[in-house]
Design a protein around this motif. Structure first.
Motif, PDB file in Angstrom:
ATOM      1  N   THR A  57      -0.543   7.856 -18.813  1.00  0.00           N
ATOM      2  CA  THR A  57      -0.671   7.205 -17.997  1.00  0.00           C
ATOM      3  C   THR A  57      -1.621   5.578 -17.719  1.00  0.00           C
ATOM      4  O   THR A  57      -1.178   5.126 -17.921  1.00  0.00           O
ATOM      5  N   GLU A  58      -2.575   6.389 -18.961  1.00  0.00           N
ATOM      6  CA  GLU A  58      -3.132   5.155 -19.255  1.00  0.00           C
ATOM      7  C   GLU A  58      -2.696   4.274 -20.092  1.00  0.00           C
ATOM      8  O   GLU A  58      -2.549   3.783 -20.821  1.00  0.00           O
ATOM      9  N   ASP A  59      -1.931   5.457 -20.823  1.00  0.00           N
ATOM     10  CA  ASP A  59      -0.932   4.635 -22.054  1.00  0.00           C
ATOM     11  C   ASP A  59       0.342   3.804 -21.948  1.00  0.00           C
ATOM     12  O   ASP A  59       0.572   2.826 -22.089  1.00  0.00           O
ATOM     13  N   ARG A  60       0.964   4.205 -20.677  1.00  0.00           N
ATOM     14  CA  ARG A  60       1.615   3.149 -20.498  1.00  0.00           C
ATOM     15  C   ARG A  60       0.615   2.184 -19.593  1.00  0.00           C
ATOM     16  O   ARG A  60       1.731   0.876 -19.648  1.00  0.00           O
ATOM     17  N   ALA A  61       0.523   2.264 -19.042  1.00  0.00           N
ATOM     18  CA  ALA A  61      -0.985   0.943 -18.277  1.00  0.00           C
ATOM     19  C   ALA A  61      -1.055   0.388 -18.840  1.00  0.00           C
ATOM     20  O   ALA A  61      -1.236  -1.190 -19.140  1.00  0.00           O
ATOM     21  N   TYR A  62      -1.364   0.815 -20.539  1.00  0.00           N
ATOM     22  CA  TYR A  62      -1.874  -0.647 -21.965  1.00  0.00           C
ATOM     23  C   TYR A  62      -1.041  -0.778 -22.152  1.00  0.00           C
ATOM     24  O   TYR A  62      -1.243  -2.706 -22.615  1.00  0.00           O
ATOM     25  N   ALA A  64       1.696  -1.930 -21.003  1.00  0.00           N
ATOM     26  CA  ALA A  64       2.267  -2.607 -20.251  1.00  0.00           C
ATOM     27  C   ALA A  64       1.121  -4.219 -19.950  1.00  0.00           C
ATOM     28  O   ALA A  64       1.960  -5.064 -19.971  1.00  0.00           O
ATOM     29  N   LYS A  65       0.013  -3.239 -20.040  1.00  0.00           N
ATOM     30  CA  LYS A  65      -0.494  -5.054 -19.947  1.00  0.00           C
ATOM     31  C   LYS A  65      -0.463  -5.555 -21.472  1.00  0.00           C
ATOM     32  O   LYS A  65      -0.777  -6.547 -20.946  1.00  0.00           O
ATOM     33  N   SER A  79       7.887  -2.739 -25.300  1.00  0.00           N
ATOM     34  CA  SER A  79       7.277  -2.050 -25.164  1.00  0.00           C
ATOM     35  C   SER A  79       7.997  -0.443 -24.867  1.00  0.00           C
ATOM     36  O   SER A  79       8.491  -0.470 -24.631  1.00  0.00           O
TER      37      SER A  79
END
Length: 138
Positions: A57-62, A64-65, A79
């Motif tokens: 979840t953190e990897d996907r958010a990173y 996207a950011k 990405s």
């Protein structure tokens, strides 16, 4: 010259090192950036794309950011999140999709680990037929 640039990210401060160099190059060439992060935790290696974990979840958010930040600078950016062993996944990505350059950071030597397993950067550069830009992380 470099129409599609694969930028491998490891979701650490080291990513800024490669982005600071590759963004001006992409702007100069009018190239598209493809950000690739390989999730390599237990869940990612075991379940691949079906894996669910806080890390993923953190990897996907990173991703996207970073993608949003680069798009805000006027760059064309995609990405992707891959799952498994980083060198193998980067090489497989290059074999499946066309890119003109791989940009990645190295973390220096960890002596014993490097001797036994090699480094991701070394493995990648020995298995692809395109230029690889390597920068040592700060």
């Amino acid at each position: 010259m470099y129409k599609t640039i694969l930028v491998t990210l490891d979701a650490t401060e080291a990513d800024q090192t490669i982005l600071e160099h590759i963004v001006p190059l992409a702007k100069l060439c009018g190239g598209k950036l493809v950000l690739l992060h390989v999730a390599d935790g237990w869940a990612a290696r075991t379940y691949g794309d079906d894996a669910v974990s806080p890390e993923i979840t953190e990897d996907r958010a990173y991703l996207a950011k970073i993608q949003g930040q680069l798009q805000a600078q006027g760059l064309e950016v995609e990405s992707e999140l891959a799952f498994g062993e980083p060198a193998r996944e980067i090489i497989a990505w290059v074999e499946r999709r066309h890119c003109d350059l791989i940009a990645m950071t190295t973390h220096g030597h960890r002596f014993l680990s490097d001797l036994i397993r090699g480094t991701t950067a070394t493995t990648v550069r020995h298995h692809v037929d395109i230029p690889v830009l390597l920068l040592k992380a700060r």
